[in-house]
Write an enzyme that holds these catalytic residues in place. Sequence first.
Site, PDB file in Angstrom:
ATOM      1  N   ARG A   1       0.847  -1.200   0.000  1.00 58.51           N
ATOM      2  CA  ARG A   1       0.000   0.000   0.000  1.00 58.51           C
ATOM      3  C   ARG A   1       0.873   1.236   0.000  1.00 58.51           C
ATOM      4  NH1 ARG A   1      -5.528  -1.168   3.074  1.00 58.51           N
ATOM      5  NH2 ARG A   1      -6.446  -1.934   1.181  1.00 58.51           N
TER       6      ARG A   1
ATOM      7  N   GLN B   1      -0.866   2.555  -6.030  1.00 53.80           N
ATOM      8  CA  GLN B   1      -2.301   2.791  -5.843  1.00 53.80           C
ATOM      9  C   GLN B   1      -3.121   2.445  -7.089  1.00 53.80           C
ATOM     10  OE1 GLN B   1      -2.551   6.666  -4.128  1.00 53.80           O
ATOM     11  NE2 GLN B   1      -3.877   5.977  -2.491  1.00 53.80           N
TER      12      GLN B   1
ATOM     13  N   ASP C   1      -4.084  -1.319  -7.373  1.00 50.01           N
ATOM     14  CA  ASP C   1      -4.645  -1.933  -6.169  1.00 50.01           C
ATOM     15  C   ASP C   1      -6.047  -2.508  -6.403  1.00 50.01           C
ATOM     16  OD1 ASP C   1      -5.380  -2.655  -3.653  1.00 50.01           O
ATOM     17  OD2 ASP C   1      -4.996  -0.708  -2.719  1.00 50.01           O
TER      18      ASP C   1
ATOM     19  N   SER D   1      -8.588  -2.400  -3.381  1.00 45.28           N
ATOM     20  CA  SER D   1      -9.318  -1.140  -3.186  1.00 45.28           C
ATOM     21  C   SER D   1     -10.422  -0.982  -4.218  1.00 45.28           C
ATOM     22  CB  SER D   1      -8.370   0.058  -3.290  1.00 45.28           C
ATOM     23  OG  SER D   1      -7.550   0.115  -2.162  1.00 45.28           O
TER      24      SER D   1
ATOM     25  N   TYR E   1      -3.829  -0.558   7.220  1.00 43.94           N
ATOM     26  CA  TYR E   1      -4.662  -1.624   7.769  1.00 43.94           C
ATOM     27  C   TYR E   1      -4.788  -1.489   9.281  1.00 43.94           C
ATOM     28  CZ  TYR E   1      -4.396  -4.274   3.371  1.00 43.94           C
ATOM     29  OH  TYR E   1      -4.520  -4.696   2.079  1.00 43.94           O
TER      30      TYR E   1
HETATM   31  P1  NAD Z   1      -9.656  -3.795   5.225  1.00 47.25           P
HETATM   32  O1  NAD Z   1     -10.555  -4.302   4.138  1.00 47.25           O
HETATM   33  O2  NAD Z   1      -8.518  -4.632   5.659  1.00 47.25           O
HETATM   34  O3  NAD Z   1     -10.552  -3.510   6.541  1.00 47.25           O
HETATM   35  C1  NAD Z   1     -11.720  -2.736   6.486  1.00 47.25           C
HETATM   36  C2  NAD Z   1     -11.796  -1.847   7.694  1.00 47.25           C
HETATM   37  O4  NAD Z   1     -12.053  -2.613   8.880  1.00 47.25           O
HETATM   38  C3  NAD Z   1     -10.505  -1.058   8.004  1.00 47.25           C
HETATM   39  O5  NAD Z   1     -10.797   0.333   7.934  1.00 47.25           O
HETATM   40  C4  NAD Z   1     -10.127  -1.503   9.406  1.00 47.25           C
HETATM   41  O6  NAD Z   1      -9.560  -0.457  10.180  1.00 47.25           O
HETATM   42  C5  NAD Z   1     -11.476  -1.921   9.961  1.00 47.25           C
HETATM   43  N1  NAD Z   1     -11.453  -2.762  11.171  1.00 47.25           N
HETATM   44  C6  NAD Z   1     -10.618  -3.782  11.491  1.00 47.25           C
HETATM   45  N2  NAD Z   1     -10.955  -4.311  12.689  1.00 47.25           N
HETATM   46  C7  NAD Z   1     -12.034  -3.608  13.144  1.00 47.25           C
HETATM   47  C8  NAD Z   1     -12.850  -3.671  14.308  1.00 47.25           C
HETATM   48  N3  NAD Z   1     -12.613  -4.557  15.273  1.00 47.25           N
HETATM   49  N4  NAD Z   1     -13.859  -2.802  14.446  1.00 47.25           N
HETATM   50  C9  NAD Z   1     -14.112  -1.887  13.475  1.00 47.25           C
HETATM   51  N5  NAD Z   1     -13.394  -1.779  12.344  1.00 47.25           N
HETATM   52  C10 NAD Z   1     -12.364  -2.626  12.184  1.00 47.25           C
HETATM   53  O7  NAD Z   1      -9.074  -2.338   4.882  1.00 47.25           O
HETATM   54  P2  NAD Z   1      -9.259  -1.413   3.582  1.00 47.25           P
HETATM   55  O8  NAD Z   1     -10.642  -0.926   3.526  1.00 47.25           O
HETATM   56  O9  NAD Z   1      -8.739  -2.120   2.377  1.00 47.25           O
HETATM   57  O10 NAD Z   1      -8.248  -0.194   3.885  1.00 47.25           O
HETATM   58  C11 NAD Z   1      -8.034   0.357   5.129  1.00 47.25           C
HETATM   59  C12 NAD Z   1      -7.321   1.711   4.970  1.00 47.25           C
HETATM   60  O11 NAD Z   1      -6.169   1.658   4.110  1.00 47.25           O
HETATM   61  C13 NAD Z   1      -8.199   2.792   4.396  1.00 47.25           C
HETATM   62  O12 NAD Z   1      -8.024   3.953   5.152  1.00 47.25           O
HETATM   63  C14 NAD Z   1      -7.671   3.010   2.998  1.00 47.25           C
HETATM   64  O13 NAD Z   1      -7.885   4.325   2.547  1.00 47.25           O
HETATM   65  C15 NAD Z   1      -6.209   2.718   3.172  1.00 47.25           C
HETATM   66  N6  NAD Z   1      -5.601   2.314   1.880  1.00 47.25           N
HETATM   67  C16 NAD Z   1      -4.421   2.881   1.494  1.00 47.25           C
HETATM   68  C17 NAD Z   1      -3.860   2.539   0.249  1.00 47.25           C
HETATM   69  C18 NAD Z   1      -2.589   3.163  -0.224  1.00 47.25           C
HETATM   70  O14 NAD Z   1      -2.041   3.976   0.460  1.00 47.25           O
HETATM   71  N7  NAD Z   1      -2.094   2.799  -1.387  1.00 47.25           N
HETATM   72  C19 NAD Z   1      -4.491   1.601  -0.565  1.00 47.25           C
HETATM   73  C20 NAD Z   1      -5.685   1.015  -0.106  1.00 47.25           C
HETATM   74  C21 NAD Z   1      -6.232   1.393   1.106  1.00 47.25           C
END
Ligand code: NAD
Length: 378
Positions: free
Chosen positions: A123, A128, A131, A134, A230
Site C-alpha cells: 500500500r 495505488q 490496487d 481497493s 490496515y
Molecule cells: P480492510 O478491508 O482490511 O478492513 C476494512 C476496515 O475494517 C478497516 O478500515 C479496518 O480499520 C477496519 N477494522 C478492522 N478491525 C475492526 C474492528 N474490530 N472494528 C471496526 N473496524 C475494524 O481495509 P481497507 O478498507 O482495504 O483499507 C483500510 C485503509 O487503508 C483505508 O483507510 C484506505 O484508505 C487505506 N488504503 C491505502 C492505500 C494506499 O495507500 N495505497 C491503498 C488502499 C487502502
Amino acid sequence: MPSSSNKLIAGVIAERAHGERRVAMIPSDVKRLESKVTFLVEHGAGHPAGFTDEAYALAGATLTSREALLAQAGVIVAVRFPEDVDSWRENGVLISLASRDPALEATLAKRRVTHLGLERLPRIARAQSMDVLSSQAAIAGYAAVLEGARSLDVVFPMLTTAAGSIKPARMIALGAGVAGLQAIATARRLGAVTHGFDIREAAREQVESVGAKFVHPRTQLASADGSGGYAAEQTADEQERLRRALAPELASMQLIITTAQVPGRRAPLLIDKVTLSALTPGTVIVDLAAESGGNCEATRPDEIVEVAGVRIHGPTNLPSTVATDASRLFSGNLRSLLEHLLGADGQLRLTTDDPITGPLLGNQALPQTAPIPPPIPA
Ligand code: NAD
C-alpha cells in the site's frame, strides 16, 4: 495469430469459479497495451461481464482455446486463482487474487508457476493505480447497500406524503475503510441517515468527510492503526468490550453493513448472538467479511439467515454482481501493473528487490530462467 516480435504474450483466461462473472482484462485495456503486449483471449472470457469476443478481436487480441493460450502465453492474467493450474506447463507466470491462501503455494511450487498474488500488493502511493483490493472493495461497498436496500422493508429517504410522513432509514458501516466509506456514500445518496465506526483513529475524519456521524462506543479503546493503512488485531478483552459497547448503538439502526477485516486473521466478531437479540426486528445486516469468518456470529457465506427477525446476508463476491464495472476497474489495475512489470526488452521483469514486484512475489523462489513461451505454431 500473435506477432513473432519480442512483445510479451499475455493470456486472458475465462473464470471458472462458481458465480464469478468478472474478467481480468477488458478490450479497451488490451487496445491501450497493444504496442507493448500481444494478447491471447480465451473464447467467451469476457461474455459474463458484457465484453464480447468481437470487441477483443477489434482491440487487437487473438481469440483462442484455453489450451492454446496456456501453451503460448508468457503471463496469464485472471481474477481468481484458476482451478486447473495443476495441468499448466512449467515456468508460467500467473497474476491473480488468492495469495493469502497458503494451500495454493504448494500447488504453485510443484508446477513451478510463479504467482504474482494481488493481495500482497504494497500500500504505497506508487502502487495505488494497481490496487485491485481497493477497486473491488469500493464496488462491494456500493453493491452491499443495494443488496441491503432490496432486503429492507423500509425505504431510505424521508418521504412526506398526503398519507403521512416516513422517517429516513438509519444506516451504519462497521469498518470504515474503502468498502465502508463507499457504503456510507451510497446509502447517503439514497437518503439514509448515515453512521460509521472503525477502530483506526484515522477513519474518524474520513467518515465525517463523507457526511456520516462517527459513532463513539462508550468504552475506552486504544486506536488500532496497523501498518499500510490496515488495522491491527485487538485483544480478546478489547473485542468483547467493543461488542458490548456497540450493541446499544446498533439497536437503533435499520441497515448495518459490516466490513471489518484484519489482514491474515479471522474477521473480528462485532455482532454476537447477544447483540443480535437486542436489534430491532426488520434490521438487515450485510456482512462483507463473510469469507473470512464474518463480523456477525450468525453469518453464513453466500446465504441469508434470519435470527429473531433480523436478516443477515453473507455475500462473498458482490463485485461479480456488478461485473462490467468491477472488471473495468480490475483491468485498469492490471494494465497499470503490467506496464510496471515490462522491462526494456519487452518481457516481464521479475525482481525481488523491486518495491512492488518483491512483495507480489512473496516468498517464492524465482525460476532459474525467465519463462520463454514456446514457438508459435504456423
Ligand atoms: P480492510 O478491508 O482490511 O478492513 C476494512 C476496515 O475494517 C478497516 O478500515 C479496518 O480499520 C477496519 N477494522 C478492522 N478491525 C475492526 C474492528 N474490530 N472494528 C471496526 N473496524 C475494524 O481495509 P481497507 O478498507 O482495504 O483499507 C483500510 C485503509 O487503508 C483505508 O483507510 C484506505 O484508505 C487505506 N488504503 C491505502 C492505500 C494506499 O495507500 N495505497 C491503498 C488502499 C487502502
